[in-house]
Each structure stands twice: as C-alpha cells, then as structure tokens.
Design a protein around this motif. Structure first.
Motif, PDB file in Angstrom:
ATOM      1  N   MET A   1      85.671  49.028  29.478  1.00 57.70           N
ATOM      2  CA  MET A   1      84.756  48.425  30.462  1.00 57.70           C
ATOM      3  C   MET A   1      85.552  47.908  31.668  1.00 57.70           C
ATOM      4  O   MET A   1      86.637  47.360  31.514  1.00 57.70           O
ATOM      5  CB  MET A   1      84.021  47.249  29.801  1.00 57.70           C
ATOM      6  CG  MET A   1      83.086  46.518  30.745  1.00 57.70           C
ATOM      7  SD  MET A   1      82.395  45.015  30.040  1.00 57.70           S
ATOM      8  CE  MET A   1      81.213  45.646  28.916  1.00 57.70           C
ATOM      9  N   ASN A   2      84.971  48.092  32.831  1.00 60.86           N
ATOM     10  CA  ASN A   2      85.572  47.553  34.048  1.00 60.86           C
ATOM     11  C   ASN A   2      84.907  46.184  34.332  1.00 60.86           C
ATOM     12  O   ASN A   2      83.682  46.102  34.373  1.00 60.86           O
ATOM     13  CB  ASN A   2      85.315  48.540  35.195  1.00 60.86           C
ATOM     14  CG  ASN A   2      85.909  48.074  36.504  1.00 60.86           C
ATOM     15  OD1 ASN A   2      85.197  47.905  37.465  1.00 60.86           O
ATOM     16  ND2 ASN A   2      87.212  47.855  36.536  1.00 60.86           N
ATOM     17  N   VAL A   3      85.736  45.147  34.455  1.00 63.23           N
ATOM     18  CA  VAL A   3      85.190  43.794  34.646  1.00 63.23           C
ATOM     19  C   VAL A   3      85.660  43.237  35.977  1.00 63.23           C
ATOM     20  O   VAL A   3      86.868  43.201  36.265  1.00 63.23           O
ATOM     21  CB  VAL A   3      85.623  42.845  33.506  1.00 63.23           C
ATOM     22  CG1 VAL A   3      85.143  41.415  33.772  1.00 63.23           C
ATOM     23  CG2 VAL A   3      85.090  43.336  32.164  1.00 63.23           C
ATOM     24  N   VAL A   4      84.701  42.829  36.798  1.00 59.13           N
ATOM     25  CA  VAL A   4      85.033  42.202  38.081  1.00 59.13           C
ATOM     26  C   VAL A   4      84.511  40.769  38.060  1.00 59.13           C
ATOM     27  O   VAL A   4      83.461  40.495  37.497  1.00 59.13           O
ATOM     28  CB  VAL A   4      84.441  42.981  39.285  1.00 59.13           C
ATOM     29  CG1 VAL A   4      85.014  44.372  39.352  1.00 59.13           C
ATOM     30  CG2 VAL A   4      82.940  43.058  39.233  1.00 59.13           C
ATOM     31  N   VAL A   5      85.304  39.882  38.645  1.00 61.29           N
ATOM     32  CA  VAL A   5      84.881  38.489  38.779  1.00 61.29           C
ATOM     33  C   VAL A   5      84.648  38.213  40.246  1.00 61.29           C
ATOM     34  O   VAL A   5      85.453  38.615  41.097  1.00 61.29           O
ATOM     35  CB  VAL A   5      85.968  37.522  38.234  1.00 61.29           C
ATOM     36  CG1 VAL A   5      85.715  36.091  38.695  1.00 61.29           C
ATOM     37  CG2 VAL A   5      86.031  37.578  36.716  1.00 61.29           C
ATOM     38  N   ASN A   6      83.533  37.578  40.545  1.00 59.03           N
ATOM     39  CA  ASN A   6      83.310  37.074  41.905  1.00 59.03           C
ATOM     40  C   ASN A   6      82.789  35.648  41.808  1.00 59.03           C
ATOM     41  O   ASN A   6      81.913  35.353  41.002  1.00 59.03           O
ATOM     42  CB  ASN A   6      82.288  37.906  42.672  1.00 59.03           C
ATOM     43  CG  ASN A   6      82.097  37.335  44.079  1.00 59.03           C
ATOM     44  OD1 ASN A   6      82.911  37.604  44.961  1.00 59.03           O
ATOM     45  ND2 ASN A   6      81.081  36.512  44.281  1.00 59.03           N
ATOM     46  N   ALA A   7      83.339  34.779  42.656  1.00 54.76           N
ATOM     47  CA  ALA A   7      82.844  33.399  42.709  1.00 54.76           C
ATOM     48  C   ALA A   7      83.052  32.872  44.110  1.00 54.76           C
ATOM     49  O   ALA A   7      83.795  33.455  44.908  1.00 54.76           O
ATOM     50  CB  ALA A   7      83.590  32.538  41.699  1.00 54.76           C
ATOM     51  N   ALA A   8      82.367  31.766  44.397  1.00 52.73           N
ATOM     52  CA  ALA A   8      82.566  31.080  45.680  1.00 52.73           C
ATOM     53  C   ALA A   8      83.144  29.705  45.374  1.00 52.73           C
ATOM     54  O   ALA A   8      82.635  29.002  44.494  1.00 52.73           O
ATOM     55  CB  ALA A   8      81.225  30.933  46.404  1.00 52.73           C
ATOM     56  N   MET A   9      84.212  29.353  46.076  1.00 56.35           N
ATOM     57  CA  MET A   9      84.807  28.031  45.844  1.00 56.35           C
ATOM     58  C   MET A   9      85.060  27.334  47.180  1.00 56.35           C
ATOM     59  O   MET A   9      85.140  27.971  48.234  1.00 56.35           O
ATOM     60  CB  MET A   9      86.103  28.154  45.036  1.00 56.35           C
ATOM     61  CG  MET A   9      87.245  28.813  45.749  1.00 56.35           C
ATOM     62  SD  MET A   9      88.712  28.890  44.666  1.00 56.35           S
ATOM     63  CE  MET A   9      89.955  29.299  45.895  1.00 56.35           C
ATOM     64  N   SER A  10      85.187  26.019  47.097  1.00 58.06           N
ATOM     65  CA  SER A  10      85.525  25.239  48.289  1.00 58.06           C
ATOM     66  C   SER A  10      87.012  25.433  48.600  1.00 58.06           C
ATOM     67  O   SER A  10      87.761  25.992  47.794  1.00 58.06           O
ATOM     68  CB  SER A  10      85.216  23.760  48.032  1.00 58.06           C
ATOM     69  OG  SER A  10      85.922  23.324  46.887  1.00 58.06           O
ATOM     70  N   ALA A  11      87.446  24.913  49.743  1.00 58.44           N
ATOM     71  CA  ALA A  11      88.859  25.071  50.115  1.00 58.44           C
ATOM     72  C   ALA A  11      89.767  24.375  49.112  1.00 58.44           C
ATOM     73  O   ALA A  11      90.949  24.708  49.006  1.00 58.44           O
ATOM     74  CB  ALA A  11      89.089  24.530  51.527  1.00 58.44           C
ATOM     75  N   ASP A  12      89.230  23.418  48.344  1.00 55.35           N
ATOM     76  CA  ASP A  12      90.025  22.765  47.297  1.00 55.35           C
ATOM     77  C   ASP A  12      89.732  23.351  45.911  1.00 55.35           C
ATOM     78  O   ASP A  12      90.068  22.742  44.895  1.00 55.35           O
ATOM     79  CB  ASP A  12      89.807  21.240  47.310  1.00 55.35           C
ATOM     80  CG  ASP A  12      88.343  20.844  47.161  1.00 55.35           C
ATOM     81  OD1 ASP A  12      87.477  21.545  47.712  1.00 55.35           O
ATOM     82  OD2 ASP A  12      88.057  19.840  46.483  1.00 55.35           O
ATOM     83  N   GLY A  13      89.130  24.537  45.858  1.00 54.15           N
ATOM     84  CA  GLY A  13      89.063  25.283  44.597  1.00 54.15           C
ATOM     85  C   GLY A  13      87.917  24.932  43.666  1.00 54.15           C
ATOM     86  O   GLY A  13      87.916  25.343  42.511  1.00 54.15           O
TER      87      GLY A  13
END
Ligand code: NAI
Ligand SMILES: Nc1nc(O)c(N)c(N[C@@H]2O[C@H](COP(=O)(O)O)[C@@H](O)[C@H]2O)n1
Length: 221
Positions: free
Chosen positions: A1-13
């Motif tokens: 399986m091909n697994v991709v992670v996407n997330a949005a974070m603030s400049a401090d992570g």
C-alpha cells in the motif's frame, strides 16, 4: 500500500489548540490541494481523537474531482477509515453518513455492544491489535480489500504511530502563518517521540500557497 500523510500545522508545529478545537490553519487554496489528494486516494484515515474533536466528513468537495473519480470507475468518494481501538466512534458521526463507505480499525477487545451499534450504523469493522490498533496489520487488511493508496490526515498520535510503524511513503505539510503554542496542543507527531532512530525525510518540493507554504517530503526507509 502507498501511504501519504498530509496535515496543516502552525509555524510552531501545532495541529490544533490545547483545547483540541479545530483551528483554521490553511486557506482555500490549501483546502483545494487537500481535496485533490483525497480524490487521488482509495481511502482517507484519521484517528478517533480527530473524530471526537472535529467530527470530520473526509469526503471530496469538488464536483469535478468527484466526476473524474466516477469516470474512472471509482466510487465518488474514497473510503473513510477511523483508527478506533475501543470502537468509540459516535453512531451519528459524519464519517458514518451514507456519502461513502467507512472502515473502522478496532482492537480485538472492543466492546460487543459498540461493535454492534457501529455495524448497524453501516460501518465495516476490521480487527487489528489489542491495546492499540496494530497499524501495519490493519493497513494490510485494508489493502486486501482494495485500498491501495491511503491518505492519513492526523492527528498527532496517529501520525507518530504511522511513522513508528514505518508505513508512510510521502509527507506533505502546510505550514500556516500563525503561532498556536501550548505544550499540550497536538503536534505533527506526538506519541512518545523518537530518541534514537529518527525517521529521515528528503525534501521534494516547497510551494508558497495562501499565506503559508507547503513542504513535500519523501520518507526514507
Ligand atoms: N491540522 C490538521 O491538519 C489536523 C489536525 N488534527 C487535530 O488533531 C487533534 C487530534 O489528534 P490526537 O488527539 O492526537 O488524536 P488522533 O486523531 O491521532 O487519534 C489518536 C487516538 O487513536 C487511538 N489509536 C488506536 N490505535 C492507535 C495507534 N496505533 N496509534 C495512535 N493512536 C491510536 C487512540 O485512542 C488514540 O488516542 C484534533 O485537535 C484535530 O483537530 C487532526 C487531523 C488533521
Ligand atoms: N488541511 C487542513 N487545514 C486546516 O487548516 C485544518 N484545520 C485541517 N484540519 C483537518 O481537516 C479535516 C476536516 O475534514 P472535512 O473538511 O470535515 O472533510 C480533519 O481531519 C481536520 O482535523 N486540515
């Protein structure tokens, strides 16, 4: 399986505030980018912490992207996947509506009454692990059911486990122009943290989008 992670974070992570309420970190162009990644996947996964905090829908918004999926013979939306050891997903959660199919990866000891309620609500239950969901085993089972490309969106506990299990192939993270702060606010990878062997990334792309940047990485073995 091909697994991709996407997330949005603030400049401090941080992925959200210490109260775990949903913070708007990215803007419309980034939401469209994420929509396109969802449309390109067979499944979209989150942890139960995210379901309880955000009640996400995890579907494809853009009608053109949904039409493209139909044209290539795929269901309009990817399958939704929740990592949920004790089967705590509320039966009225948005991930259980009839827009798409939903797989719940549950522990072997998940209560029978919760399993029955979730099956009645239309979920497909996959058992993997006991104290916590065994991600590698659970993803293997999903792959055998036709999920070849999976997007994992978070939150921080699940993402740490995914990196620990070594299942992540690619990571993209939107870094928004804000500080959230808080030692108890979720970050991109929480859990216990790595102390010796740190997963290594190769930077593949940097793109300015909305008022932030998207960093794209390949995850090395
Ligand atoms: N900014 C963003 O892109 C995103 C932000 N979030 C935020 O993340 C927060 C939720 O994150 P978390 O509390 O960390 O919860 P999470 O969504 O990572 O779920 C973690 C929970 O899943 C269960 N679990 C079962 N097996 C597991 C395993 N093998 N590994 C890890 N967890 C396992 C456990 O009950 C654990 O507490 C929310 O505040 C949400 O808003 C979530 C997704 C994306
Ligand atoms: N990409 C992104 N940018 C933000 O600013 C965010 N707050 C989030 N949060 C996550 O997006 C998902 C919402 O899904 P639906 O729109 O309900 O389908 C969920 O996983 C949030 O935690 N993401």
């Amino acid at each position: 399986m091909n697994v991709v992670v996407n997330a949005a974070m603030s400049a401090d992570g941080k992925l959200s505030s210490r109260r775990r309420d949903r913070v708007r970190i990215s803007g419309p162009k980034d939401f469209a980018r994420v929509d396109a990644i969802r449309a390109d996947c067979d499944g979209v996964a989150v942890g139960i912490g995210t379901v309880l905090a955000d009640d996400p829908h995890l579907t494809v918004e853009d009608p053109d992207l949904r039409a493209e999926r139909r044209e290539r013979g795929d269901p309009e939306h990817p399958a939704r996947v929740v990592i949920d050891t004790r089967a705590r997903t509320p039966t009225d959660a948005r991930v259980l509506d009839d827009a798409a199919e939903t797989h719940l990866l549950v522990g072997e000891d998940a209560p029978d009454d919760r399993r029955a309620a979730l099956r009645d609500a239309g979920a497909h239950l996959v058992e993997a692990g006991t104290e916590r969901v065994d991600l590698a085993a659970g993803l293997d089972e999903l792959e055998s059911e036709g999920i070849d490309r999976l997007l994992i969106e978070g939150g921080g506990e699940l993402l740490f486990s995914a990196f620990t299990a070594g299942v992540v192939d690619d990571l993209s993270v939107y870094v928004g122009s804000l500080i959230i702060g808080g030692r108890d606010a979720p970050t991109l990878a929480d859990g216990e943290g790595f102390v010796e062997a740190f997963p290594e990334l190769t930077l593949a792309d940097v793109e300015r989008l909305d008022d932030g940047v998207v960093l794209s990485y390949a995850v090395e073995g």
